[in-house]
Design a protein around this motif. Structure first.
Motif, PDB file in Angstrom:
ATOM      1  N   SER A 174      -6.579   3.907 -10.971  1.00  0.00           N
ATOM      2  CA  SER A 174      -5.153   3.643 -10.922  1.00  0.00           C
ATOM      3  C   SER A 174      -4.435   4.460 -12.007  1.00  0.00           C
ATOM      4  CB  SER A 174      -4.939   2.154 -11.142  1.00  0.00           C
ATOM      5  OG  SER A 174      -3.622   1.897 -11.477  1.00  0.00           O
ATOM      6  N   ASN A 200      -2.089  -3.886 -10.002  1.00  0.00           N
ATOM      7  CA  ASN A 200      -3.243  -3.321  -9.296  1.00  0.00           C
ATOM      8  C   ASN A 200      -3.682  -4.258  -8.176  1.00  0.00           C
ATOM      9  OD1 ASN A 200      -3.561  -0.903 -10.570  1.00  0.00           O
ATOM     10  ND2 ASN A 200      -4.978  -1.680 -12.103  1.00  0.00           N
ATOM     11  N   VAL A 220      -8.250  11.252   1.352  1.00  0.00           N
ATOM     12  CA  VAL A 220      -8.140   9.849   0.965  1.00  0.00           C
ATOM     13  C   VAL A 220      -8.253   8.937   2.183  1.00  0.00           C
ATOM     14  CG1 VAL A 220      -6.731   8.175  -0.266  1.00  0.00           C
ATOM     15  CG2 VAL A 220      -6.613  10.580  -0.879  1.00  0.00           C
ATOM     16  N   VAL A 245      -1.468   4.917   4.291  1.00  0.00           N
ATOM     17  CA  VAL A 245      -1.979   5.559   3.079  1.00  0.00           C
ATOM     18  C   VAL A 245      -1.427   6.977   2.961  1.00  0.00           C
ATOM     19  CG1 VAL A 245      -4.066   6.455   1.997  1.00  0.00           C
ATOM     20  CG2 VAL A 245      -4.038   4.149   2.912  1.00  0.00           C
ATOM     21  N   PHE A 259      -9.944   1.894  -6.280  1.00  0.00           N
ATOM     22  CA  PHE A 259      -8.510   2.133  -6.422  1.00  0.00           C
ATOM     23  C   PHE A 259      -8.034   1.750  -7.813  1.00  0.00           C
ATOM     24  CE2 PHE A 259      -7.850   1.656  -1.603  1.00  0.00           C
ATOM     25  CZ  PHE A 259      -7.904   3.024  -1.437  1.00  0.00           C
ATOM     26  N   CYS A 260      -8.520   0.605  -8.289  1.00  0.00           N
ATOM     27  CA  CYS A 260      -8.035   0.107  -9.580  1.00  0.00           C
ATOM     28  C   CYS A 260      -8.605   0.915 -10.744  1.00  0.00           C
ATOM     29  CB  CYS A 260      -8.390  -1.371  -9.736  1.00  0.00           C
ATOM     30  SG  CYS A 260      -7.598  -2.411  -8.512  1.00  0.00           S
ATOM     31  N   PHE A 303       0.798  -1.215   0.000  1.00  0.00           N
ATOM     32  CA  PHE A 303       0.000   0.000   0.000  1.00  0.00           C
ATOM     33  C   PHE A 303       0.832   1.267   0.000  1.00  0.00           C
ATOM     34  CE2 PHE A 303      -4.242   1.598   0.555  1.00  0.00           C
ATOM     35  CZ  PHE A 303      -4.958   0.537   0.051  1.00  0.00           C
ATOM     36  N   THR A 361       3.386   4.097  -6.858  1.00  0.00           N
ATOM     37  CA  THR A 361       2.911   3.289  -7.982  1.00  0.00           C
ATOM     38  C   THR A 361       3.940   3.247  -9.106  1.00  0.00           C
ATOM     39  OG1 THR A 361       1.754   5.255  -8.717  1.00  0.00           O
ATOM     40  CG2 THR A 361       0.472   3.622  -7.538  1.00  0.00           C
ATOM     41  N   GLY A 405       2.141   7.018   1.922  1.00  0.00           N
ATOM     42  CA  GLY A 405       2.382   6.664   0.533  1.00  0.00           C
ATOM     43  C   GLY A 405       1.784   7.635  -0.453  1.00  0.00           C
ATOM     44  N   GLU A 406       0.967   8.544   0.019  1.00  0.00           N
ATOM     45  CA  GLU A 406       0.272   9.432  -0.901  1.00  0.00           C
ATOM     46  C   GLU A 406       1.276  10.242  -1.706  1.00  0.00           C
ATOM     47  OE1 GLU A 406      -2.478  11.842  -2.892  1.00  0.00           O
ATOM     48  OE2 GLU A 406      -0.639  12.529  -1.939  1.00  0.00           O
ATOM     49  N   PHE A 453      -1.554  -4.161  -5.003  1.00  0.00           N
ATOM     50  CA  PHE A 453      -1.855  -3.108  -4.036  1.00  0.00           C
ATOM     51  C   PHE A 453      -3.056  -3.465  -3.169  1.00  0.00           C
ATOM     52  CE2 PHE A 453       0.433  -0.251  -7.001  1.00  0.00           C
ATOM     53  CZ  PHE A 453       1.274   0.335  -6.085  1.00  0.00           C
ATOM     54  N   ASN A 454      -3.989  -4.226  -3.743  1.00  0.00           N
ATOM     55  CA  ASN A 454      -5.288  -4.333  -3.088  1.00  0.00           C
ATOM     56  C   ASN A 454      -5.552  -5.646  -2.377  1.00  0.00           C
ATOM     57  OD1 ASN A 454      -6.613  -1.705  -3.659  1.00  0.00           O
ATOM     58  ND2 ASN A 454      -5.996  -2.290  -5.721  1.00  0.00           N
TER      59      ASN A 454
HETATM   60  C1  LIG Z   1      -4.305   0.557  -8.142  1.00  0.00           C
HETATM   61  C2  LIG Z   1      -3.850   0.996  -6.821  1.00  0.00           C
HETATM   62  N1  LIG Z   1      -2.835   1.843  -6.726  1.00  0.00           N
HETATM   63  C3  LIG Z   1      -2.400   2.212  -5.526  1.00  0.00           C
HETATM   64  C4  LIG Z   1      -3.006   1.743  -4.400  1.00  0.00           C
HETATM   65  C5  LIG Z   1      -2.499   2.084  -3.057  1.00  0.00           C
HETATM   66  N2  LIG Z   1      -3.107   3.234  -2.519  1.00  0.00           N
HETATM   67  C6  LIG Z   1      -4.402   3.389  -2.306  1.00  0.00           C
HETATM   68  S1  LIG Z   1      -4.761   4.885  -1.628  1.00  0.00           S
HETATM   69  C7  LIG Z   1      -3.164   5.291  -1.636  1.00  0.00           C
HETATM   70  C8  LIG Z   1      -2.710   6.564  -1.135  1.00  0.00           C
HETATM   71  C9  LIG Z   1      -3.068   7.714  -1.913  1.00  0.00           C
HETATM   72  O1  LIG Z   1      -3.849   7.577  -2.983  1.00  0.00           O
HETATM   73  C10 LIG Z   1      -2.382   4.291  -2.135  1.00  0.00           C
HETATM   74  C11 LIG Z   1      -0.932   4.340  -2.206  1.00  0.00           C
HETATM   75  C12 LIG Z   1      -4.089   0.877  -4.508  1.00  0.00           C
HETATM   76  N3  LIG Z   1      -4.738   0.380  -3.433  1.00  0.00           N
HETATM   77  N4  LIG Z   1      -4.496   0.509  -5.733  1.00  0.00           N
END
Ligand SMILES: Cc1ncc(C[n+]2csc(CCO)c2C)c(N)n1
Ligand SMILES: Nc1ncnc2c1ncn2[C@@H]1O[C@H](COP(=O)(O)OP(=O)(O)OP(=O)(O)O)[C@@H](O)[C@H]1O
Ligand SMILES: Nc1ncnc2c1ncn2[C@@H]1O[C@H](COP(=O)(O)OP(=O)(O)OP(=O)(O)O)[C@@H](O)[C@H]1O
Ligand SMILES: [Mg+2]
Ligand SMILES: [Mg+2]
Lengths: 530, 335, 325, 335
Positions: free
Chosen positions: A187, A123, A404, A461, A183-184, A96, A100, A464-465, A126-127
């Motif tokens: 993406s 994808n 987020v 989250v 999320f996907c 997570f 990306t 990682g943003e 990540f999930n």
């Molecule tokens: C396709 C895809 N890309 C990234 C994430 C991970 N993710 C989800 S929210 C977030 C933080 C800011 O957006 C991050 C890193 C995911 N779950 N699915």
């Protein structure tokens, strides 16, 4: 009466936040686009619908893969009394936090040159955590005896799973699928890196039109299509959730987790394999950070700690890590306050106005489904109207991150608040506790565990943003993801080494932060999602 | 003075769960609210506690209307069927909760907790986790918790029904003693008549949201207000009869009916109304027999026609045709 | 507050791109000497910067901008984002790169997008180094070239322009058709093409030819002190990055000083090391490694700014149908 | 032949929840497993079902060891306390579940479902959602579901304990009849002795993982294996006595003790062992009285010393000093 007022105020704060920092900017930028010509043209273009089809198709496929890979892990986390469960929980969280772009590159090198399969796998990578934690949370609290009953009626283990357990898990699966799908479907980095020039999604196209071409009508048209798809996914999730949250009874985990036997070991094996596969890109990053053209080296790490990083980034790697930790802290705190308020209101609303609660629930999720670019550009055309011209202000960073994180906090805390027997609150009230006191004495301690989990996950989250942060962070205070992106966009071996070393640093920071947060024990078991 | 309900009605949507209930509980009195599942007992209790809003009518305490008083200011204790102990606090923490809410200082808290644990027969349990307690112990802690802040009125919603049979009987006795000893005013909801009679000074019978009868246990048991109440209180067969000179006469014979006014009467027969007796006047065929612990329950077709229940001692040797006698203790009179 | 010390509110907000890197120390010195605190606001790549400025025209985000490049200059000018200012420092060389007939944008740096090649790789296989863009369609270079998607990458876009400038409106599509037949690989971004696909970088990828910058070889100097890679100096596309004072700037005076500052010896001498671009000022010494490995091409391709602005979308669409269709 | 447990032991971790149990159930027989909470009843049942692995010993059916046979191949039906109906299926879907698992075709499924809903008294309920059923109805559906695939053995884990008193009594009777009518072989777990006696041909008493006594209801009731069993079965006081010539004599007097061997004996007194009787031999002081529905229960200090429970009719007028007589039906003999 006073409860109603309090609920109103409680609802108003997060909603106001959403309106000001999400709805208004997005509406403003869409408004600009819709005023122009070309919206209809984009919608009439068959290419647009190819784009929609591909976007939804890859998101659906990714979600499916995440489900298939995540369910065995959920099973392991929820039902198996085996050593190392905590470690597995930690490991699935790592993806997570990874940028990306970097994950895209890792998959690119692991799987040849990308393509649809690589996009889907990345994808899903990540999930898996979303699925494992959401479904695991419910699974751990399901009564085993329903399965036992099915077994006694002649159902094999597998049949009992598909005919009894799976339907019972449907709400959590639906919820996880909706979030993962969001999320996907939105993406960006992954599709960009692994899609090459061939594969585009609504998100990349919106980015292109907004950022490169300044084709706001086109971007607005696509954003509307994306929004429609997102609302659709959320509706599916909401319908699936509807059944569950009533049916929950808190059960002690010791009653449900047992040592696996027989065929159950096969599932454990699958789960361990999935964990191994999740670790593969992670390891490849570690290896990459240690290898140079001329063999193994710690050069990336030493450079990151020292002047080399300072001269490129303005700060050392450690400073960047500190910046990350600090901004993520602010964002998480903000998201917790807002998210918990929203969750409390939602949990109370539901008894009276189910529809209203569902609508609000959905609105809270929307930020996950809208392009960071749309929001970011929206800020540009709106935030100057606020006192102090926030457009360039670093305070927007935690705000944008909180946008987020907040939906995730709500998703994790809400089921627990809803599962608390209302009579417990009534008992407290009859003993002289005012409504606020009831909340402090009953809800807070009981939801504490899931609140912690939400804190940990939200923190990850926020750490990682990248999208909003790179846009808004002060240049002399880059966070780790921002630093990574700067380093990787420069030629020269040392820069690349430092970028990968930063990734490893980010993972370490994540694991340590989550481990510390999740270590804190509160009386009750986690029932939360994620 | 105590509690007074006037014309109390509570609606859920358009359905009246409680309608026009008039009732009062004097200080120090224990009243049991008895009735079948879904008749509105809990709703009534919740309305008294302030957890449910009355659609019309009033709840008052010592003459003061409670309409505007929120739950936490009423000073009424509440005990649920399954205790609803706070799982994140130990036993002492649970019992002390109400004291803390009322700002009692730590020292006095500790004293009162000890006193109450003593009272409910769990001395020294203060540091236990609530999850480690048996169901009966949990209920007793819930009771101690509710009693601790010395509530003006104790509201008990099926306080024992989650417990084992043996424990339930034991605890009903204990509770009866305990309520008396604490001098508590209490309203106890139950659907077990044995429990109601054990606990209460007065029993109020509810049906479909309405109060159908109130009285002492003996009154209610012996003189149910109507046939439905009689059936609820265990009368499986109802036969017509006539009272004259303090005796009720029916097709089954004649029994003393002290205090029943002369005239037509209906007799409600419980299983214990007919006992095997070699010298009995009635004969019948035993259709079915099931063991109970201390007796055998029979289904009998009397030679005079009706099918009735009857009891026999465990030791009795039964022929298929047996003699029975009427036991006045098993008969209720409906006038 | 901005970076450095607050000096009585004489603050200039400078919008720039993500690659902006001027050492804090240099900024501090400038603040001490001029009394101006520069508050840097990084807002993505050149395109993002320009477009954000367009959107916020009525209430500008900043006083000055640095980072609008030749691709976007025309849009910036047409939208009236900038006000006239000719820096006295521009005379010291920058003027050479100025847009014809314009006194609003000052050229700060030059970054030529050129084909980079891994000389060792080619030598080892006995493949001659290509000498022109046209060579790349030769079967000898089959599957050896990686470029970037012009829609998502600025060097990619520059390379597309280079081919248009070279082969003309009539010929470029045909050239790309041949490139495609010759196995060109299209990545989305510079990062993965250079770091993963290119054999001359740390990633040791499979392809010895990549679209990158004229300056890139300076970063690929082996332990033997010799550059591993080199740029094909014929066929580079020139990207000039400009600075200017924004229309509606609150601190016009300060903004002008900042533009002067960007053109000054102090900053210009940092550009190569910090941002991998060439200074526009004459007489600024390049670092040793640059002199050896990354000379600035004497001549580079360019397209007229207004044509770029007018035709870019059409070209992109056409490129997409050629390469992906 | 039926079920046979040999030396069955089940461990949770290092704790033996069931130790060395020897037991058998003949075809068509209903056995009740009775014992206090936590004694291992459910564990034993689960081990029989195959849901728990035996640490040692064997479970066999008709002589064949079941160790390697997985749950779904044993053909044993299972009913839990709270039904555990599948919430995502309607009533018919629940009842048909086992039939589906056994590949019964749709037509026969429907027939059997209708037949079973009829049997449990819920005809026409097939299309109802399970969440719309009352607790009692849910239990009956659970029973129908378990019976549908004609299990060789029915395992019932406290099938009635989640229900109301009145419903429980009613359903216990119904269930007793229903099991007989279906000719089922069954093992019923319960901690209510009335229920055990109502349902079972034979009662097995468990304590701390071990089987302490098995026998018919009457045997177990009259002749508990030891003082603890007696206490569990309601004997509140135990006094020593001697049996001679078929009569047991103790400080309280003498009662018939048919079938008890001569010699020392302990008498377990239930509340019903002492009844008020103006002609009684025993006198005592009434310390406490609580109403039960059809009698009054007294706590009495006998003039001879011990405190015992006693019963009086509801109508009895009690002086503080009262006469009592021994009722042999309330006495258990422990030899
Ligand atoms: C396709 C895809 N890309 C990234 C994430 C991970 N993710 C989800 S929210 C977030 C933080 C800011 O957006 C991050 C890193 C995911 N779950 N699915
Ligand atoms: N929150 C609610 N919303 C709508 N109807 C309700 C609600 N709570 C109870 N009811 C209905 O009101 C009626 C009375 O319910 P109540 O819980 O007071 O019954 P009860 O006598 O306590 O029953 P039980 O013995 O089963 O607890 C029932 O028909 C019930 O279905
Ligand atoms: N899954 C488990 N893991 C560990 N110990 C268990 C487990 N299940 C039961 N036990 C323990 O084993 C013992 C026997 O439990 P069991 O459930 O068989 O008792 P029971 O007689 O059915 O009790 P009850 O009447 O309360 O249902 C108890 O001490 C219990 O705490
Ligand atoms: Mg109720
Ligand atoms: Mg059990």
């Amino acid at each position: 009466m006073r409860v109603k007022v309090a609920l109103g105020v409680g609802a108003a704060v997060p909603l106001l936040f959403l309106v000001v920092f999400f709805a208004w900017p997005v509406a403003a930028i869409l408004g600009l686009g819709l005023r122009g010509t070309g919206v209809g043209q984009v919608l009439a273009d068959p290419q647009t619908w190819d784009l929609v089809a591909f976007t939804l198709g890859q998101a659906a496929a990714s979600t499916a893969v995440a489900l298939v890979a995540g369910l065995p892990i959920a099973y392991l986390l929820a039902r198996c009394a085996v050593r190392g469960r905590g470690l597995v929980r930690l490991i699935v969280t790592i993806p997570f936090v990874l940028p990306t772009l970097v994950v895209g590159m890792a998959f690119r090198s692991l799987l040849g040159d990308g393509g649809v399969i690589a996009i889907v796998l990345a994808n899903a990578f990540f999930n898996v955590a979303v699925v494992a934690r959401t479904v695991g949370g419910l699974w751990a609290n399901l009564d085993r005896r329903a399965e036992d009953a099915a077994r006694a009626l002649g159902a094999s283990r597998w049949r009992a799973f598909t005919s009894v357990t799976l339907p019972a898990l449907a709400p959590a699966i639906g919820s996880a699928a909706a979030v993962a799908f969001l999320f996907c479907a939105t993406s960006f980095g992954v599709v960009l890196v692994l899609g090459g020039a061939e594969h585009r999604t609504l998100e990349t196209e919106i980015y292109l039109r907004t950022v490169q071409l300044l084709d706001l009508p086109g971007a607005a048209a696509l954003s509307l299509v994306q929004l429609a798809a997102v609302v659709g996914a959320l509706l599916v999730g909401a319908v699936a959730r509807r059944k569950r949250e009533t049916a929950l009874t808190l059960r002690r985990r010791t009653e449900t987790a047992r040592r696996p036997e027989g065929g159950e070991w096969a599932v454990v094996g699958v789960a361990v394999t999935v964990v191994g596969l999740l670790l593969l890109p992670v390891f490849s990053l570690v290896v990459r950070s240690l290898s140079t053209r001329d063999g193994w080296s710690l050069a990336g790490y030493t450079a990151l700690a020292g002047d080399a990083a300072r001269s490129t980034l303005g700060v050392s790697g450690m400073d960047a890590a500190t910046n990350s930790l600090r901004t993520a802290f602010d964002a998480t705190l903000l998201a917790l306050v807002l998210g918990v308020l929203a969750a409390v209101v939602l949990s109370q609303l539901r008894r009276r106005q189910g529809r209203l609660a569902e609508a609000m629930d959905m609105v809270l999720m929307l930020p996950l489904g809208v392009s960071a670019v749309t929001v970011g550009f929206g800020y540009l055309v709106t935030m100057d109207a606020l006192p102090g011209d926030l457009r360039s202000s670093p305070v927007l960073v935690p705000f944008a991150q909180a946008l987020v994180v907040m939906p995730l906090v709500v998703r994790m805390v809400l089921p627990v608040l809803r599962a608390i027997d209302d009579r417990l609150r009534q008992a407290a009230a009859s003993l002289g506790a005012s409504p606020l006191r009831v909340w402090r004495e009953v809800d807070l301690p009981l939801a504490g565990r899931s609140l912690l989990a939400a804190t940990g996950f939200g923190y990850v989250v926020a750490l990682g943003e990248f999208g909003a942060t790179s846009f808004l962070a002060k240049p002399d205070a880059p966070t780790l993801p921002v630093a990574i992106s700067r380093l990787i966009s420069r030629p020269g071996e040392l820069n690349v080494q430092m970028a990968y070393a930063s990734c490893v640093l980010l993972m370490i920071v994540t694991v340590v932060a989550v481990a510390l947060i999740e270590r804190v024990r509160v009386g009750t078991e986690a029932l939360g999602e994620f | 003075m105590g509690l007074r309900l006037k014309d109390l009605t509570v609606h859920y949507g358009s359905v009246a769960a409680v309608s026009d209930v008039e009732m009062s509980i004097e200080d120090g009195e224990v009243v049991a609210l008895l009735g079948p599942s879904g008749c509105g007992k809990s709703t009534l209790l919740r309305a008294v506690a302030g957890l449910e809003r009355a659609s019309s009518g009033t709840v008052s305490w010592d003459g003061a209307d409670l309409a505007g008083v929120p739950v936490h200011r009423r000073g009424f204790g509440l005990v649920f069927q399954d205790g609803q102990l706070f799982p994140h606090r130990d036993v002492a923490g649970n019992v002390a909760f109400g004291l803390r809410m009322h700002g009692v200082d730590r020292k006095h808290q500790a004293e009162r907790v000890a006193e109450l644990l003593e009272l409910v027969g769990l001395p020294g349990y203060g540091a236990r986790r609530t999850t480690e307690l048996s169901g009966g112990e949990q209920q007793r802690v819930a009771l101690a918790r509710a009693l601790a802040p010395r509530p003006k009125l104790l509201l008990l919603d099926e306080p024992l029904s989650a417990l084992d049979r043996a424990l339930r009987e034991q605890l009903a006795m204990d509770l009866a003693v305990l309520l008396r000893r604490a001098g508590a005013t209490a309203l106890v909801v139950t659907h077990d008549h044995d429990e109601a009679f054990t606990l209460a000074d007065r029993v109020a019978l509810m049906r479909k949201g309405k109060l159908v009868q109130t009285g002492t246990p003996a009154e209610v048991w012996r003189r149910p207000a109507d046939a439905e109440v009689a059936a609820f209180l265990g009368c499986t067969v109802i036969v017509d009869g006539v009272v004259a000179d303090g005796r009720a006469t029916s097709s089954l014979g004649s029994v003393p009916a002290p205090g029943v006014v002369d005239g037509p009467v209906r007799l409600g027969l419980r299983a214990s109304a007919l006992r095997t007796d070699p010298a009995g006047q009635l004969t019948g065929e035993v259709l079915q027999r099931v063991h109970r612990s201390d007796h055998v329950r029979l289904l009998v077709r009397l030679d005079t026609g009706p099918e009735v229940e009857a009891t026999a001692p465990v030791t009795a040797a039964l022929t298929s045709h047996t003699r029975f006698t009427l036991d006045p203790d098993g008969i209720a009179f409906i006038t | 507050g901005g970076s450095g010390t607050d000096t009585g509110g004489n603050k200039v907000v400078l919008v720039t791109h993500n690659s902006f890197a001027v050492p804090q120390q240099v900024l501090d010195e400038f603040a001490k000497q001029s009394g101006i605190t520069v508050e840097v606001s990084r807002r993505g790549d050149a395109g993002e910067v320009t477009n954000q400025l367009v959107l916020t025209k009525s209430n500008p985000l900043a006083d000055a901008v640095y980072g609008i490049d030749s691709t976007y200059a025309s849009r910036a000018l047409a939208q009236g984002l900038l006000q006239p200012y000719r820096s006295p420092e521009a005379a010291k060389g920058a003027q050479r790169y100025a847009l014809p007939g314009d006194d609003r944008l000052s050229a700060v740096d030059v970054g030529d997008v050129c084909l980079n090649m891994d000389t060792g790789f080619l030598a080892q296989r006995g493949i001659p180094e290509p000498t022109s863009l046209a060579d790349l369609t030769d079967p000898r270079y089959k599957d050896l070239l990686v470029v970037q998607n012009p829609a998502t990458s600025s060097p990619g876009l520059a390379f597309l322009f280079a081919t248009i400038a070279t082969f003309g409106e009539q010929g470029w599509a045909d050239y790309w058709t041949k490139l495609k037949a010759n196995g060109v690989k299209v990545a989305s971004g510079w990062e993965e093409s250079y770091n993963q696909d290119f054999s001359g970088s740390a990633g040791k990828g499979p392809r010895p030819l990549v679209v990158s910058y004229a300056s890139s070889p300076s970063a690929e100097i082996g332990q033997d002190g010799k550059p591993r890679t080199k740029a094909l100096l014929g066929g580079c596309y020139r990207q000039v990055e400009y600075a200017g004072v924004l229309s509606g700037a609150k601190n016009v005076e300060g903004a002008r000083k900042v533009v002067d500052f960007l053109l000054s010896e102090k900053v210009q001498s940092q550009l190569a090391e910090q941002m991998y671009v060439y200074p526009t000022r004459e007489g600024v010494a390049l670092p040793q490694s640059w002199q050896q490995a990354a000379p600035l091409p004497a001549k580079a391709l360019e397209l007229p700014a207004d044509q770029v602005d007018k035709d870019r979308e059409r070209w992109l669409t056409q490129w997409r149908s050629v390469v992906q269709g």
